[in-house]
Design a protein around this motif. Structure first.
Motif, mmCIF file in Angstrom:
data_model
loop_
_atom_site.group_PDB
_atom_site.id
_atom_site.type_symbol
_atom_site.label_atom_id
_atom_site.label_comp_id
_atom_site.label_asym_id
_atom_site.label_seq_id
_atom_site.Cartn_x
_atom_site.Cartn_y
_atom_site.Cartn_z
ATOM 1 N N GLN A 154 51.079 5.148 33.616
ATOM 2 C CA GLN A 154 51.409 5.539 35.009
ATOM 3 C C GLN A 154 50.159 5.064 35.829
ATOM 4 O OE1 GLN A 154 52.556 9.571 35.671
ATOM 5 N NE2 GLN A 154 53.466 9.708 33.997
ATOM 6 N N LYS A 155 50.416 4.863 37.006
ATOM 7 C CA LYS A 155 49.264 4.484 38.029
ATOM 8 C C LYS A 155 48.321 5.543 38.452
ATOM 9 C CE LYS A 155 51.291 0.071 39.490
ATOM 10 N NZ LYS A 155 51.796 -0.748 40.469
ATOM 11 N N GLN A 156 47.292 5.905 37.798
ATOM 12 C CA GLN A 156 46.233 7.012 38.093
ATOM 13 C C GLN A 156 45.083 6.656 38.497
ATOM 14 O OE1 GLN A 156 46.608 10.726 36.050
ATOM 15 N NE2 GLN A 156 48.548 9.962 34.786
ATOM 16 N N CYS B 6 50.943 14.157 33.513
ATOM 17 C CA CYS B 6 51.452 14.373 34.682
ATOM 18 C C CYS B 6 50.554 14.183 35.850
ATOM 19 C CB CYS B 6 51.965 16.008 34.691
ATOM 20 S SG CYS B 6 52.253 16.639 36.239
#
Length: 231
Positions: free
Chosen positions: A68-70, A198
């Motif tokens: 995910q792009k965090q 998350c």
């Protein structure tokens, strides 16, 4: 006429005669038929397997988080948090399960770990939160929480179930308490790992979708451990 009852004499009971050699051989043959030699795993081997099970769950969740792009800072903080709770996981294994029954420390200490660490984890989540919505608003707006909670439960079930299987039939003294600690290990692995996967940092989301899993698996582990961990 009056009758006088005389007390019966106390008779000495002789020991029963032992079975004959032929009968003893027949009993031994019947009881030992189809037996196979075997040896259970040592405590350190079970502890190592428990670490592997929980580590696989955390690694899978970290892989999901990396996809995910965090933000780099957010991801780094989540990884540091997961590493810190990994150390706590090891401490629970060493203090609560890795030694033989009767040498695992006092029940008070082990219950303090089983019940106190979930509360400490809730405090950690509160400190990690970036915002706190009113509960009524959170229930309406956060549609991601049920899915996140389901993922946490699934991965927690894998970690806790694997740990319980590793320690199956190993505690004749406190199987329920040992089961609670095994459930705690599984719950911590899933909750710490989901913190990386998350992206949400809202307090209610962290408490309900992440933290509640830890407490739930302590209860489930206690119930299952009473049957699985007893010889």
């Amino acid at each position: 006429m009056t009758s006088h009852e005389e007390p019966l004499p106390e008779l000495d009971w002789s020991d029963p005669a032992p079975p004959s050699a032929k009968v003893s051989a027949s009993i031994q043959q019947a009881c030992s038929r189809d037996l196979e030699k075997g040896r259970g795993l040592l405590a350190w081997q079970r502890a190592l397997l428990s670490v592997v099970v929980s580590g696989a769950v955390v690694a899978a969740l970290i892989a999901l988080g990396l996809m995910q792009k965090q933000e780099a800072a957010t991801l780094r903080a989540a990884l540091l948090g997961a590493a810190g709770w990994g150390v706590v996981h090891l401490a629970v294994l060493l203090a609560g399960l890795a030694r033989p029954p009767g040498r695992r420390g006092s029940r008070e200490l082990r219950w303090a770990l089983a019940l106190g660490l979930p509360l400490v984890f809730f405090v950690y989540l509160a400190l990690s939160a970036h915002s706190t919505l009113p509960l009524s608003r959170f229930l309406v707006e956060d549609t991601h929480a049920p899915t996140c909670g389901l993922f946490t439960l699934m991965f927690g079930a894998a970690a806790a179930g694997g740990t319980l299987l590793v320690w199956r039939r190993t505690d004749p003294l406190t199987p329920g308490l040992s089961g609670a600690l095994a459930g705690l290990c599984g719950g911590l692995a899933a909750a710490a790992g989901i913190g990386v996967a998350c992206p949400s940092h809202e307090a209610w989301h962290l408490w309900l979708a992440h933290g509640s899993t830890v407490l739930a698996f302590v209860v489930v582990g206690w119930a299952v451990g009473r049957k699985w961990l007893a010889p």
